[in-house]
Design an enzyme around this catalytic site. Structure first.
Site, PDB file in Angstrom:
ATOM      1  N   SER A 152       1.078  -1.187  -0.067  1.00 29.54           N
ATOM      2  CA  SER A 152      -0.002   0.431  -0.116  1.00 29.54           C
ATOM      3  C   SER A 152       0.425   1.062   0.446  1.00 29.54           C
ATOM      4  O   SER A 152       0.187   2.618  -0.196  1.00 29.54           O
ATOM      5  CB  SER A 152      -0.912  -0.181   1.194  1.00 29.54           C
ATOM      6  OG  SER A 152      -0.450  -0.322   2.474  1.00 29.54           O
ATOM      7  N   HIS A 166      -5.613  -3.913  -1.962  1.00 30.51           N
ATOM      8  CA  HIS A 166      -4.779  -3.067  -3.098  1.00 30.51           C
ATOM      9  C   HIS A 166      -4.945  -3.962  -4.990  1.00 30.51           C
ATOM     10  O   HIS A 166      -4.943  -3.035  -5.766  1.00 30.51           O
ATOM     11  CB  HIS A 166      -4.148  -2.067  -2.784  1.00 30.51           C
ATOM     12  CG  HIS A 166      -3.893  -1.409  -2.065  1.00 30.51           C
ATOM     13  ND1 HIS A 166      -4.611   0.383  -2.616  1.00 30.51           N
ATOM     14  CD2 HIS A 166      -3.650  -1.392  -1.469  1.00 30.51           C
ATOM     15  CE1 HIS A 166      -4.229   0.943  -1.580  1.00 30.51           C
ATOM     16  NE2 HIS A 166      -3.919  -0.557  -0.278  1.00 30.51           N
ATOM     17  N   LYS A 197     -11.670  -0.268  -0.814  1.00 28.94           N
ATOM     18  CA  LYS A 197     -11.766   0.561  -1.508  1.00 28.94           C
ATOM     19  C   LYS A 197     -11.952   0.050  -3.187  1.00 28.94           C
ATOM     20  O   LYS A 197     -12.536   0.968  -4.263  1.00 28.94           O
ATOM     21  CB  LYS A 197     -10.224  -0.297  -2.319  1.00 28.94           C
ATOM     22  CG  LYS A 197      -9.619  -0.152  -0.662  1.00 28.94           C
ATOM     23  CD  LYS A 197      -8.528  -0.514  -0.222  1.00 28.94           C
ATOM     24  CE  LYS A 197      -7.402   0.059   1.324  1.00 28.94           C
ATOM     25  NZ  LYS A 197      -6.792  -0.730   1.760  1.00 28.94           N
TER      26      LYS A 197
END
Ligand SMILES: *Cc1c(COP(=O)(O)O)cnc(C)c1O
Length: 390
Positions: A179, A207, A238
């Protein structure tokens, strides 16, 4: 309050070290150009990779589910909080991920900490990349297993840790996309070491969900390693644009987590609107892969633009693009200067990254226009020059 006065000293010490940061406040929608602290800025801080957080189809799905099912699920799953919507989403997600089964959690955080802590115990070993997410670290501690940390993405380091473990049950755990650096874990090599040493493999695709692999299926799909990774964790918070986490893997893993994972047993399941919106997001991933293509085009445009101007973007290979400055105060000055000029990107320093590796982290999305990104690049150059960074 007098009894809490010890916190005054702690807060003071954070301020003296320049580590006291107040979150900026968003008014209105989370989008490519947003209003933070009353100012319109190009938003390079959000994980809303595909612009789904305010997508009309997700909003409509959430509203429809809310009208039909209400706003809350009413209980933890194992008591009375498992809804047909939750099950429908899990089945579709399992097909999408090409695994036997999936289980929803309230967040990526509880998916990681709840899974690692319940499948391993005192006799076992967890072998963890040094840059893994805090939720993996917390889950590892809660498991009471021995924790061995290997240097970031270092396969010799990983092998050395594996050699120390003897015949014990072991789990190698890694983020898929890291990240703070935006690099991708060397999963094929990790899997082959796991086979050699008879270790399990778990990947945290927070991610990578909706970003890497065909239709955003994640790191396992990116490397075509279906069937080789035992546990895949992902987030719906996300790229998927909503909130929540999941575990994907073999049926028996999911069966066991439903019996034993503490966030499943002791924390209320997601509201129906969350499952419905995430279902709509999954349909969009399948129907409109061009959204992901656009994310990657924007990523290439922005990263190469920064590099051409002499910025150090480290090992970034994804839409997470750090601008590594080194000095902590310079990184914060760069972030502050950018914000003043209408570009919002977070300054990140120790302890989130190593001392001397302070940076401004940018995240590009599919929703940014070329104009947004050109403006951000020009502003980086202007502020970067005035601070002597380039
Ligand atoms: C954001 C993040 C999580 C936590 O996900 P949430 O759904 O926000 O709780 C876990 N792991 C990594 C690597 C992350 O970046």
């Amino acid at each position: 309050m007098e009894r809490l006065s010890f916190l005054d000293q702690e807060l003071q010490s954070l301020k003296e070290q320049g580590l006291y940061r107040l979150p900026r406040t968003l008014s209105g929608e989370q989008k490519a150009v947003s209003i933070y602290d009353g100012k319109s800025v190009v938003n390079l801080s959000s994980n809303n990779y595909l612009g789904l957080a305010n997508h009309p189809r997700l909003v409509e799905a959430a509203l429809k589910a809310t009208r039909k099912y209400g706003v809350g699920s009413g209980a933890v799953r194992t008591i009375a909080g498992q809804m047909d919507l939750h099950r429908e989403f899990e089945e579709k997600l399992a097909d999408f991920k090409k695994v036997e089964a999936c289980l929803l959690f309230q967040s990526g955080f509880t998916a990681n900490s709840g899974t690692v802590s319940c499948i391993l115990g005192r006799e076992d070993v967890i072998i963890s990349d040094e840059l893994n997410h805090a939720s993996i670290i917390d889950g590892s501690r809660l498991s009471r297993a021995e924790i061995k940390v290997y240097p970031h993405a270092d396969l010799d380091g990983l092998r050395a840790r594996l050699e120390e473990t003897g015949g014990r049950q072991k789990l190698i755990v890694t983020d898929g996309v890291f990240s703070m650096d935006g690099d991708i874990a060397p999963l094929p090599e990790i899997v082959s070491l796991a086979r050699e040493f008879e270790a399990l493999v778990m990947i945290d695709d927070a991610h990578a969900s909706g970003v890497l692999g065909q239709n955003g299926r994640g790191t396992v799909d990116h490397y075509n390693l279906h069937g080789e990774v035992d546990i895949q964790v992902g987030t719906l918070s996300k790229a998927i644009g909503v909130l929540g986490g999941y575990v994907a893997g073999p049926q028996k893993l999911i069966d066991y987590l439903i019996q034993r994972a503490r966030p499943v047993l002791f924390s209320t399941s997601a509201p129906p609107a969350v499952a419905a919106a995430a279902l709509a997001a999954l349909e969009i991933l399948l129907e409109k892969p061009e959204l992901i293509d656009r994310l990657w085009e924007n990523t290439e445009f922005f990263r190469s633009g920064l590099q051409r101007q002499g910025f150090n973007t480290g090992a970034s290979a994804t839409p997470i693009i750090p601008v590594i400055v080194g000095d902590e105060r310079q990184a914060m000055r760069l972030a502050d200067g950018l914000f003043e000029q209408g570009v919002f990107a977070q300054g990140i320093a120790f302890p989130t990254v190593q001392k001397g590796k302070a940076r401004v982290r940018t995240i590009v999305s599919a929703a940014h226009s070329r104009k947004d990104l050109e403006y951000a690049l020009d502003t980086f150059v202007q502020v970067g020059r005035s601070l002597g960074i380039i």
